[in-house]
Design a protein around this motif. Structure first.
Motif, PDB file in Angstrom:
ATOM      1  N   GLU A 144     -25.037  17.843  56.294  1.00 46.55           N
ATOM      2  CA  GLU A 144     -24.548  16.739  57.122  1.00 46.55           C
ATOM      3  C   GLU A 144     -25.032  15.393  56.574  1.00 46.55           C
ATOM      4  OE1 GLU A 144     -25.809  16.988  61.158  1.00 46.55           O
ATOM      5  OE2 GLU A 144     -24.133  15.785  61.898  1.00 46.55           O
ATOM      6  N   GLY A 145     -26.266  15.383  56.081  1.00 43.86           N
ATOM      7  CA  GLY A 145     -26.800  14.146  55.508  1.00 43.86           C
ATOM      8  C   GLY A 145     -26.022  13.690  54.287  1.00 43.86           C
ATOM      9  N   HIS A 146     -25.510  14.631  53.518  1.00 39.55           N
ATOM     10  CA  HIS A 146     -24.705  14.275  52.349  1.00 39.55           C
ATOM     11  C   HIS A 146     -23.418  13.579  52.780  1.00 39.55           C
ATOM     12  CE1 HIS A 146     -26.638  17.803  49.874  1.00 39.55           C
ATOM     13  NE2 HIS A 146     -27.523  17.043  50.477  1.00 39.55           N
ATOM     14  N   VAL A 147     -22.825  14.102  53.852  1.00 39.51           N
ATOM     15  CA  VAL A 147     -21.582  13.505  54.365  1.00 39.51           C
ATOM     16  C   VAL A 147     -21.848  12.072  54.820  1.00 39.51           C
ATOM     17  CG1 VAL A 147     -19.817  13.672  56.157  1.00 39.51           C
ATOM     18  CG2 VAL A 147     -20.639  15.744  55.031  1.00 39.51           C
ATOM     19  N   GLU A 148     -22.985  11.878  55.483  1.00 46.73           N
ATOM     20  CA  GLU A 148     -23.318  10.523  55.956  1.00 46.73           C
ATOM     21  C   GLU A 148     -23.523   9.574  54.777  1.00 46.73           C
ATOM     22  OE1 GLU A 148     -26.675  11.378  58.401  1.00 46.73           O
ATOM     23  OE2 GLU A 148     -25.461  12.155  60.055  1.00 46.73           O
ATOM     24  N   LEU A 149     -24.171  10.069  53.729  1.00 46.76           N
ATOM     25  CA  LEU A 149     -24.354   9.220  52.544  1.00 46.76           C
ATOM     26  C   LEU A 149     -23.006   8.921  51.880  1.00 46.76           C
ATOM     27  CD1 LEU A 149     -27.568  10.810  50.971  1.00 46.76           C
ATOM     28  CD2 LEU A 149     -27.374   8.535  51.981  1.00 46.76           C
ATOM     29  N   ASP A 150     -22.108   9.903  51.885  1.00 45.63           N
ATOM     30  CA  ASP A 150     -20.774   9.674  51.293  1.00 45.63           C
ATOM     31  C   ASP A 150     -19.983   8.612  52.059  1.00 45.63           C
ATOM     32  OD1 ASP A 150     -21.037  11.280  49.138  1.00 45.63           O
ATOM     33  OD2 ASP A 150     -19.650  12.851  49.790  1.00 45.63           O
ATOM     34  N   ASP A 151     -20.277   8.473  53.350  1.00 45.05           N
ATOM     35  CA  ASP A 151     -19.609   7.431  54.126  1.00 45.05           C
ATOM     36  C   ASP A 151     -19.998   6.032  53.659  1.00 45.05           C
ATOM     37  OD1 ASP A 151     -18.141   9.091  55.686  1.00 45.05           O
ATOM     38  OD2 ASP A 151     -19.547   9.105  57.371  1.00 45.05           O
ATOM     39  N   GLU A 152     -21.168   5.948  53.029  1.00 45.38           N
ATOM     40  CA  GLU A 152     -21.678   4.630  52.621  1.00 45.38           C
ATOM     41  C   GLU A 152     -21.459   4.348  51.146  1.00 45.38           C
ATOM     42  OE1 GLU A 152     -25.799   4.958  53.438  1.00 45.38           O
ATOM     43  OE2 GLU A 152     -25.546   5.384  55.572  1.00 45.38           O
ATOM     44  N   VAL A 153     -21.081   5.366  50.383  1.00 46.48           N
ATOM     45  CA  VAL A 153     -21.089   5.211  48.925  1.00 46.48           C
ATOM     46  C   VAL A 153     -19.953   4.297  48.466  1.00 46.48           C
ATOM     47  CG1 VAL A 153     -19.573   7.166  48.317  1.00 46.48           C
ATOM     48  CG2 VAL A 153     -21.490   6.557  46.826  1.00 46.48           C
ATOM     49  N   GLY A 154     -20.220   3.573  47.368  1.00 44.18           N
ATOM     50  CA  GLY A 154     -19.194   2.737  46.765  1.00 44.18           C
ATOM     51  C   GLY A 154     -18.980   1.409  47.464  1.00 44.18           C
ATOM     52  N   ARG A 155     -19.891   1.022  48.335  1.00 45.16           N
ATOM     53  CA  ARG A 155     -19.770  -0.271  49.023  1.00 45.16           C
ATOM     54  C   ARG A 155     -21.094  -1.013  48.918  1.00 45.16           C
ATOM     55  NH1 ARG A 155     -17.897   1.219  54.898  1.00 45.16           N
ATOM     56  NH2 ARG A 155     -19.209   3.005  54.463  1.00 45.16           N
ATOM     57  N   GLU A 156     -21.017  -2.266  48.535  1.00 41.24           N
ATOM     58  CA  GLU A 156     -22.266  -3.022  48.399  1.00 41.24           C
ATOM     59  C   GLU A 156     -21.990  -4.501  48.667  1.00 41.24           C
ATOM     60  OE1 GLU A 156     -25.125  -1.146  47.440  1.00 41.24           O
ATOM     61  OE2 GLU A 156     -26.060  -2.922  48.304  1.00 41.24           O
ATOM     62  N   MET A 157     -22.925  -5.133  49.346  1.00 42.07           N
ATOM     63  CA  MET A 157     -22.891  -6.586  49.550  1.00 42.07           C
ATOM     64  C   MET A 157     -24.251  -7.124  49.154  1.00 42.07           C
ATOM     65  SD  MET A 157     -21.064  -6.900  53.294  1.00 42.07           S
ATOM     66  CE  MET A 157     -21.189  -8.689  53.303  1.00 42.07           C
ATOM     67  N   ALA A 158     -24.262  -8.107  48.278  1.00 37.64           N
ATOM     68  CA  ALA A 158     -25.537  -8.690  47.856  1.00 37.64           C
ATOM     69  C   ALA A 158     -25.291 -10.035  47.211  1.00 37.64           C
ATOM     70  CB  ALA A 158     -26.251  -7.759  46.878  1.00 37.64           C
ATOM     71  N   ALA A 159     -26.158 -10.953  47.465  1.00 32.52           N
ATOM     72  CA  ALA A 159     -26.141 -12.274  46.825  1.00 32.52           C
ATOM     73  C   ALA A 159     -24.771 -12.941  46.891  1.00 32.52           C
ATOM     74  CB  ALA A 159     -26.603 -12.149  45.369  1.00 32.52           C
ATOM     75  N   GLY A 160     -24.093 -12.753  47.986  1.00 35.62           N
ATOM     76  CA  GLY A 160     -22.795 -13.388  48.162  1.00 35.62           C
ATOM     77  C   GLY A 160     -21.647 -12.620  47.548  1.00 35.62           C
ATOM     78  N   SER A 161     -21.950 -11.517  46.849  1.00 35.70           N
ATOM     79  CA  SER A 161     -20.893 -10.691  46.254  1.00 35.70           C
ATOM     80  C   SER A 161     -20.624  -9.482  47.132  1.00 35.70           C
ATOM     81  CB  SER A 161     -21.315 -10.202  44.861  1.00 35.70           C
ATOM     82  OG  SER A 161     -21.457 -11.288  43.983  1.00 35.70           O
TER      83      SER A 161
END
Lengths: 350, 392
Positions: free
Chosen positions: A19-36
């Motif tokens: 289940e933890g893997h699924v939760e991490l997959d929900d977040e993968v490939g998205r990033e916000m940092a330093a205005g980007s």
């Protein structure tokens, strides 16, 4: 009531270990940092770093669709683990790479953000192609170079797909090391996670990205599904059903680490529940999946499950199954959307 | 390959018989344990003195007086040193025979584990040798765990337990309910009916589980022939032939399994008198599971998968009216599936089962049974039992 909470959590963890893997997959490939802001469709990659004017991505697919909002321009985007002929197209304009340090690594300098498509030019055109299947390297990372060398001798291989166990324990150092070694390959490698990566799921998430992924390339669908805990989480199964239903009647490869059923039932190097295994085979058979590829068992077997061709291939160099005469190997799989699977060939390396 | 497996099954299930024979060689008699323990009970309960009396010249393992402080220290030693030196608690409590045999069992367990585990590593879990090495490995773990738990039991019970194997009766009926929690499937509630009957040395058994909330059913039936032991619930060895059928209508598959196994119980009073009131169970076997899928319409028998069967359990008699057993079963083809470990061992472990049953003293033909089973699903069960007359 509070004293029962840890037990409830423990019970839940026992029953849904991925289940933890699924939760991490929900977040993968998205990033916000330093205005980007950088978002990869389908979570098909790990955003390794993101700054105002630079970002680095490890790709988990030969085809990427990315939304990029740079914090500052020019923005330098480095994408690793790409096909050598991958192009970046933004707003219909192809951007030439500013650097190509390795065939699978490309660097682009962008004057603006937008909707980016990074893929080989023929990726949407159905057509025959060859992929390699390689799994279970584990502790043989010092010997895998000759397998990569053998693959490099075959220019028809477009990319490698893997069912996992690229490392022994999934530590950050081990995963970093295998990614460094993968740069010896002239083609990218896309992998789901194996049971030997389970001890460090956060490391996999950070370095390789998704535990499960789905992509299409030249008319062939690829589902790489996490079975590292000898089960497919119910949420993941729901995703798989949508992938399978969407491509019923088309050529579709299913890859997962643990064999749904082991060829050798007495060994049962397979799912933790045979009922769950049978249900999954039925789902795949209903969806007319064309081939199943497994690792985990360090040998080679070709058999059938639910009328689907199934292959176990764990020839990456991990402790070999003896008395079978197989040894290190990978599979060369020839695919043609008009035909389906044209052939699966075991390529011995030793 | 079958002969070594048979021998292994025999060795596992007849440790007590061997030990009993050895005790004769040591000078102790091979008398039934009950009189011997009774004598020991008398010896300890009659005394409020500092030292327990010698239980007798024969039939008991306590050959010398045992100071009270040693008997009180035994559980502590068993807890602290017992995990490393099995039998330490029993030896501290002056149960020399139990201590010695538990130590030997620990060594045998380690040996079997080394042979089995080593074989698995050396052969890379080759399918050609997987069965014997797995049997050895699991048996080794079982013997190792048994000798540890039994040492604790000997140290705590001090040979005073009053539990005895009860009788089997002509028939037994089991009607109950199973609550299943499995995130993979929609079924939750099952009605359960089981039936067993003795026909001479043959035991017939059948059970059915029917989901009350989904289209899932399971049935099992079989026949067992008792090869060693009487028809009671004491030491015995049986050859069991069984078949299990499952249908998951909503999930599109059905299975049919045939299996053959040796199953046995060793009343540990036959192993060492200090362990009176407890027992071990085990089975070794092989099966073939056939699977059919709705998607292909091939019916059950479309494909077949072999099954390695191993079960190990440790139990305690509750007087003469009941018993509790904790067991590990290596199979993963039932409603309970196999345990998850979130480690490199994922997928290679069976399930745990804790099961207790007891008969009402005032109405000895009626009883209750409860169970908790933990694999990839949790199953909690409760049943009402009814049995035939006790005059067998």
């Amino acid at each position: 009531m509070k004293r029962f909470l840890p037990w409830a959590v423990l019970v839940a963890a026992c029953l849904r270990p991925s289940e933890g893997h699924v939760e991490l997959d929900d977040e993968v490939g998205r990033e916000m940092a330093a205005g980007s802001t950088l978002t990869i469709d389908g979570g098909l990659g790990a955003v390794r770093s993101l700054e105002a004017a630079a970002g680095t991505v490890w790709s988990a697919s030969p085809v990427l669709a990315v939304d990029l909002v740079p914090g500052a321009t020019p923005f330098t985007l480095e994408v690793r683990n790409l096909p050598a002929d991958a192009e970046l197209v933004v707003d219909g304009v192809t951007v030439a790479p500013s650097a190509t340090p390795r065939p699978t690594v490309k660097v682009w300098t962008l004057d603006a953000g937008g909707r980016l498509r990074i893929a080989p030019p023929d990726s949407d055109t159905p057509g025959p192609h060859r992929v390699a299947v390689l799994s279970d390297i584990q502790s043989a990372v010092d010997e895998v170079q000759d397998i990569f060398g053998r693959m490099n001798q075959d220019p028809t291989i477009r990319f490698v797909v893997s069912t996992g166990d690229l490392t022994d324990n999934g530590t950050f150092d081990e995963l970093t090391r295998i990614q460094d070694e993968l740069e010896l390959l002239d083609v990218p490698l896309y992998s789901t996670v194996g049971n030997h990566e389970v001890p460090g799921p956060e490391n996999w998430h950070e370095l390789f990205g998704p535990f499960s992924s789905y992509f299409e390339y030249r008319g062939i669908a690829y589902s790489l599904v996490d079975s590292s805990n000898a089960t497919v989480d119910p949420t993941e199964l729901a995703s798989l059903r949508t992938w399978v239903d969407a491509h019923e009647g088309e050529t579709h490869l299913f890859l997962t680490h643990v064999p749904i059923f082991d060829y050798a039932g007495l060994r049962s190097g397979s799912f933790r529940s045979r009922n769950e295994a049978a249900r999954l085979v039925n789902v795949l058979a209903e969806g007319d999946v064309d081939a199943l590829f497994f690792g985990h068992v360090h040998s080679y077997y070709a058999y059938g499950l639910g009328g689907i061709d199934a292959y176990i291939s764990g020839g990456g160099g991990a402790i070999e199954e003896e008395l079978d005469g197989i040894g290190r190997h990978y599979l060369a799989v020839d695919l043609d959307p008009a035909v389906g699977i044209e052939g699966v060939q075991m390529v011995r390396v030793d | 390959m079958r002969l070594p497996l048979l021998l292994l099954a025999w060795a596992l299930l007849s440790v007590g018989g061997t030990a009993l024979a050895q005790s004769g060689a040591d000078g102790a008699t091979a008398e039934p344990a009950e009189p011997a323990v009774a004598a020991e009970v008398v010896a300890t309960t009659e005394l409020d003195a500092e030292v327990a009396e010698v239980a007798g010249p024969a039939g008991t393992e306590r050959a010398t007086p045992c100071p009270r402080w040693r008997r009180r220290l035994a559980p502590v030693v068993s807890l602290l040193a017992g995990p490393v030196v099995h039998g330490a608690g029993a030896l501290t409590g002056c149960h020399r025979l139990a201590g010695r045999r538990l130590g030997l069992t620990q060594a045998a367990g380690l040996g079997a584990l080394i042979v089995g585990g080593g074989g698995l590593v050396i052969t890379g879990a080759s399918r050609k040798t997987i069965a014997p090495f797995t049997y050895f490995a699991i048996s080794g773990i079982g013997l190792f765990m048994f000798s540890w738990v039994a040492d604790l039991y000997a140290a705590i019970s001090d040979g005073q337990a009053r539990g005895r194997p009860g009788p089997n009766t002509a028939y037994e009926l089991n009607v109950g309910y199973r609550q299943v929690h499995d995130p993979q499937f929609d079924h939750d509630a099952f009605a359960h009916v089981g039936f067993g009957a003795w026909l001479g040395q043959q035991r017939l058994f059948a059970e059915v589980d029917v989901a009350l909330d989904t289209d899932t059913q399971r049935g099992r039936f079989g026949i067992a022939r008792r090869l060693l032991g009487g028809t009671g619930r004491g030491s015995s060895l049986e050859l069991e032939l069984a078949s299990t059928w499952q249908r998951f209508g909503a999930d599109g598959f059905a299975t049919l399994t045939g299996e053959l196994s040796f199953a046995g119980r060793l009343d540990l009073a036959d192993f060492a008198p200090a362990l009176v009131g407890s027992f071990v169970e085990g089975s070794l076997g092989i099966g073939l599971q056939m699977v059919g899928y709705q998607a292909t319409g091939g019916g059950v028998g479309e494909e077949a998968h072999a099954l390695l069967l191993t079960r190990l359990g440790y139990g305690v008699y509750l007087g003469e009216t009941g018993e509790v057993v904790l067991s590990y079963d290596h199979r993963r083809d039932g409603l309970e599936g196999g345990l998850s470990t979130e480690s490199v061992g994922a997928g290679n472990i069976g399930f745990l089962d804790l099961r207790g049953r007891g008969w009402f003293p005032g109405a000895p033909r009626w009883g209750v049974e409860g169970s908790i089973t933990v694999g990839s699903a949790w199953i909690v069960g409760a049943s009402i039992l009814h049995r035939g007359s006790l005059d067998r």
